[in-house]
Design a protein around this motif. Structure first.
Motif, PDB file in Angstrom:
ATOM      1  N   GLU A  90       0.814  -1.220   0.000  1.00  0.00           N
ATOM      2  CA  GLU A  90       0.000   0.000   0.000  1.00  0.00           C
ATOM      3  C   GLU A  90       0.848   1.270   0.000  1.00  0.00           C
ATOM      4  N   LEU A 111       1.083   0.917  -4.270  1.00  0.00           N
ATOM      5  CA  LEU A 111      -0.226   1.442  -4.693  1.00  0.00           C
ATOM      6  C   LEU A 111      -0.425   2.897  -4.292  1.00  0.00           C
ATOM      7  N   ARG A 114      -5.183   2.367  -0.746  1.00  0.00           N
ATOM      8  CA  ARG A 114      -5.896   1.090  -0.767  1.00  0.00           C
ATOM      9  C   ARG A 114      -7.321   1.371  -1.165  1.00  0.00           C
ATOM     10  N   LEU A 126      -6.788   4.106  -7.893  1.00  0.00           N
ATOM     11  CA  LEU A 126      -5.471   3.506  -7.628  1.00  0.00           C
ATOM     12  C   LEU A 126      -4.780   3.063  -8.918  1.00  0.00           C
ATOM     13  N   PHE A 128      -5.471   0.606 -11.209  1.00  0.00           N
ATOM     14  CA  PHE A 128      -5.212  -0.824 -11.289  1.00  0.00           C
ATOM     15  C   PHE A 128      -4.751  -1.249 -12.691  1.00  0.00           C
ATOM     16  N   VAL A 131      -1.161  -1.192 -12.578  1.00  0.00           N
ATOM     17  CA  VAL A 131      -0.620  -2.319 -11.804  1.00  0.00           C
ATOM     18  C   VAL A 131      -0.594  -3.564 -12.688  1.00  0.00           C
ATOM     19  N   THR A 147      -0.753  -6.175   0.830  1.00  0.00           N
ATOM     20  CA  THR A 147      -1.549  -5.077   1.391  1.00  0.00           C
ATOM     21  C   THR A 147      -1.851  -5.434   2.843  1.00  0.00           C
ATOM     22  N   THR A 156      -8.637  -4.729  -1.190  1.00  0.00           N
ATOM     23  CA  THR A 156      -7.677  -4.377  -2.232  1.00  0.00           C
ATOM     24  C   THR A 156      -7.013  -5.646  -2.790  1.00  0.00           C
TER      25      THR A 156
END
Lengths: 202, 202
Positions: A90, A111, A114, A126, A128, A131, A147, A156
Motif C-alpha cells: 500500500e 499502490l 488502498r 489507484l 489498477f 498495476v 496489502t 484491495t
C-alpha cells in the motif's frame, strides 16, 4: 482549545498549516509552532526548504510508483533484484517493512493507497490498469499481495488477486498467523482463528 | 525503523526536517512526509509558506514577551485589562489556558521556558532581569506566579518569588488542590496531600 487571546496572524497560519499533518490536532500544532519559533528557528527554516524541495523534486517511479527523484528508482533499476517477483504494497512505509525482514529480493509496486469505497477510492483511483500492465510485463512470474490485513487491505488484495489471476499470473498473499515473539494470551481471537485454520505440519 | 531501500534525497531531507518537531519520531515523520507528498501537496506548500512567514514576521512583544506581529501585542495594549495584576506563565499555551478560565483580567508575562539546570536554562537565559523590570514598572501591585506545578515550574516560581518579593511586590501562586470534576480515587497522592494541607473552612 480555542485561543482566547488574539494570536498574531502568522502564528495562526502556521498552526493551521501544521494541522494538515496526519495525527496533529490543534493542541499539538500549537506546541509545534511554539517550539519551532522559540527554540528551533533553524529547524523551521530547514523544514520550509525541505518541503519546497520535496514537492519540487520528487516524482513517482515509472515502474514501482514509489517516490523517486529519477524516472526509475534505485530499487527498480537494481540488477541484483529478482525480476520474476513483484510484491504489491500500500505505502512506501510497508515496502520498507518488507525490506527490513531481509526475506525478499524481488521488486515492488506501491499502490500509494488502498481500496476505500467510503472515501471514493476504488480500482480506478489507484490505477489498477497500471498495476496490471506492470505485472504482465512478461518477466513477472509471481505477484505477492502484501496489502494490510485490514478490511480495506483485504478488499484491495481481493480485487487485485482476481484481476491478476485471470491473466495467468501466480498470485500469493502474505501468510496470516500469530506474530513472532507474541504470547497467545495477548493475540486477538481473529488472529488465533486464522492461525488454527492455516496450521502447518511441523 | 531505518529505511533499507534507498530513499530519494529530497524525501530524506523532508523526513529529517519533520523530526525536528516536538514529539515526532522517525516513523511519524515518514508518515507525515508520505501524506503531504501523496495526498496533500497543497498542504505542504501552505506549511512551507506559513513557516517562512512566521519566522519572518513574528517577534516578541516588548512588554509580555509572547509572540506578536507588533512591537506591543494586543493583550498588553488592551486598555480594558487590569494593569495592577501581572501573571507570569511559562508558555503562550499556558497563557491561553488561564485566559480560557475567564477568571483573569490582568496582564501577562510569558517566560518562554522554565528554569531547567540540567538543560543549562537558568535565570540568565530566561532574562529574569527583564521580568523584574516589567514587574516593577510602578503600576503592577501583584504578581501571580502561574508556572507549572512540576519540579522545574516550582523552581522557577521559587526564584521569581524571591526576587520579586524583595522588591516589595505582593507575590502569589496559583492554588494547589484536587482538580475540578475529578474523583479522589484517580487523583495522585501528592495532590491529595497538598489538598489536605491547604484545606479550607467552608
Amino acid at each position: 482549545m480555542d485561543p482566547l487571546l488574539p494570536e498574531p496572524e502568522p502564528l495562526v497560519s502556521l498552526i493551521e498549516a501544521l494541522r494538515r499533518l496526519p495525527g496533529v490536532g490543534v493542541r499539538s500544532a500549537r506546541r509545534m509552532a511554539y517550539h519551532l519559533l522559540q527554540h528551533d528557528p533553524q529547524g523551521a527554516d530547514m523544514l520550509g526548504r525541505a518541503l519546497a524541495g520535496a514537492v519540487r523534486d520528487l516524482k513517482h517511479c515509472a515502474r514501482c510508483n514509489s517516490f523517486s527523484e529519477d524516472e526509475v528508482c534505485g530499487t527498480c533499476s537494481n540488477p541484483k533484484r529478482d525480476r520474476s517477483l513483484l510484491c504489491i504494497v500500500e505505502t512506501p512505509a510497508d515496502q520498507n517493512m518488507i525490506e527490513s525482514s531481509h526475506g525478499y529480493r524481488g521488486l515492488y509496486y506501491v499502490l500509494m493507497g488502498r481500496v476505500a469505497p467510503l472515501e471514493g477510492i476504488g480500482p480506478r483511483e489507484l490505477d489498477f490498469d497500471r498495476v496490471i500492465k506492470r505485472a504482465t510485463d512478461g518477466e513477472v512470474q509471481e505477484v505477492i499481495l502484501a496489502t494490510n490485513f485490514t478490511a480495506e487491505g483485504e478488499t484491495t488484495a481481493h480485487f487485485l488477486g482476481e484481476a491478476l489471476g485471470e491473466r495467468g499470473l501466480r498470485v500469493t498473499r502474505l501468510a496470516r498467523g500469530v506474530p513472532a515473539g507474541s504470547e497467545l494470551e495477548y493475540v486477538d481471537a481473529g488472529t488465533i482463528a486464522w492461525a488454527l485454520m492455516e496450521r502447518k505440519i511441523t
